[in-house]
Design an enzyme around this catalytic site. Sequence first.
Site, PDB file in Angstrom:
ATOM      1  N   SER A 100       0.834  -1.205   0.000  1.00 57.69           N
ATOM      2  CA  SER A 100       0.000   0.000   0.000  1.00 57.69           C
ATOM      3  C   SER A 100       0.873   1.263   0.000  1.00 57.69           C
ATOM      4  O   SER A 100       1.574   1.529  -0.980  1.00 57.69           O
ATOM      5  CB  SER A 100      -0.958  -0.063   1.195  1.00 57.69           C
ATOM      6  OG  SER A 100      -1.988   0.880   1.089  1.00 57.69           O
ATOM      7  N   ASP A 149     -10.713  -4.157  -4.695  1.00 57.22           N
ATOM      8  CA  ASP A 149     -10.032  -3.269  -3.751  1.00 57.22           C
ATOM      9  C   ASP A 149     -10.660  -1.874  -3.811  1.00 57.22           C
ATOM     10  O   ASP A 149     -10.578  -1.206  -4.837  1.00 57.22           O
ATOM     11  CB  ASP A 149      -8.544  -3.195  -4.104  1.00 57.22           C
ATOM     12  CG  ASP A 149      -7.712  -2.496  -3.045  1.00 57.22           C
ATOM     13  OD1 ASP A 149      -8.266  -1.667  -2.302  1.00 57.22           O
ATOM     14  OD2 ASP A 149      -6.506  -2.775  -2.969  1.00 57.22           O
ATOM     15  N   HIS A 180      -8.323  -4.983  -0.281  1.00 52.86           N
ATOM     16  CA  HIS A 180      -7.003  -4.391  -0.056  1.00 52.86           C
ATOM     17  C   HIS A 180      -6.116  -5.251   0.846  1.00 52.86           C
ATOM     18  O   HIS A 180      -4.960  -4.921   1.078  1.00 52.86           O
ATOM     19  CB  HIS A 180      -7.179  -2.985   0.559  1.00 52.86           C
ATOM     20  CG  HIS A 180      -5.994  -2.091   0.375  1.00 52.86           C
ATOM     21  ND1 HIS A 180      -5.493  -1.741  -0.868  1.00 52.86           N
ATOM     22  CD2 HIS A 180      -5.191  -1.462   1.282  1.00 52.86           C
ATOM     23  CE1 HIS A 180      -4.452  -0.934  -0.714  1.00 52.86           C
ATOM     24  NE2 HIS A 180      -4.238  -0.759   0.578  1.00 52.86           N
TER      25      HIS A 180
END
Length: 199
Positions: A100, A149, A180
Amino acid sequence: MIHQFIQGTKETTLVLLHGTGGSEQDLIPLAKELSPESNVLTLRGDVLENGMTRFFRRHAEGVLDLEDLKKQTERFLQFLDDAAAEYGIKRDKMIPIGYSNGANLIGSALYRQPAFGASLLFHPMVPDRSLTLPDLSGTNVFISAGERDPICPKAETEELTSTLRNAGADVELFYHTGGHEVRMEEVEAARTWIAAHLD
């Protein structure tokens, strides 16, 4: 940069960059899954957003602070040069692994220079659409993402992948059916992929 170094028995050093709100401990289990013999250099972001650690600022969800991203990318790359000297490890044997926010910092580095021979980006975004990418021939990238996501839509993943490929990078793209979160199937795909790039 706040970090921890764990000596391994290989020349390869896995450089770990966590997601928003994480710490330098978060990705150590992932590193051990991918290559238990490699050195580990794990970083903690020191930019705070509502008390959560990050590697660079953002204006809102999905809206990156490009000026700060550039500054923090340059700082990250300088840190790696310094760490190579400090710990007696090879800069060209570093493989960054980011999730991320951490993956976005690695992506930003690749958008600016062929900074790594191999990189693993878990659930990344496009870091900076204003940049013209360098020649990334010989650069290998593993990207994984979730098909549903909400933070990083599939179109974002596809754009990042095609942009890197158009610059000459060899990109392997893996999707799982979720969001995610990091799932075991993408870890297994990453382990297969990274085996070809370990020394």
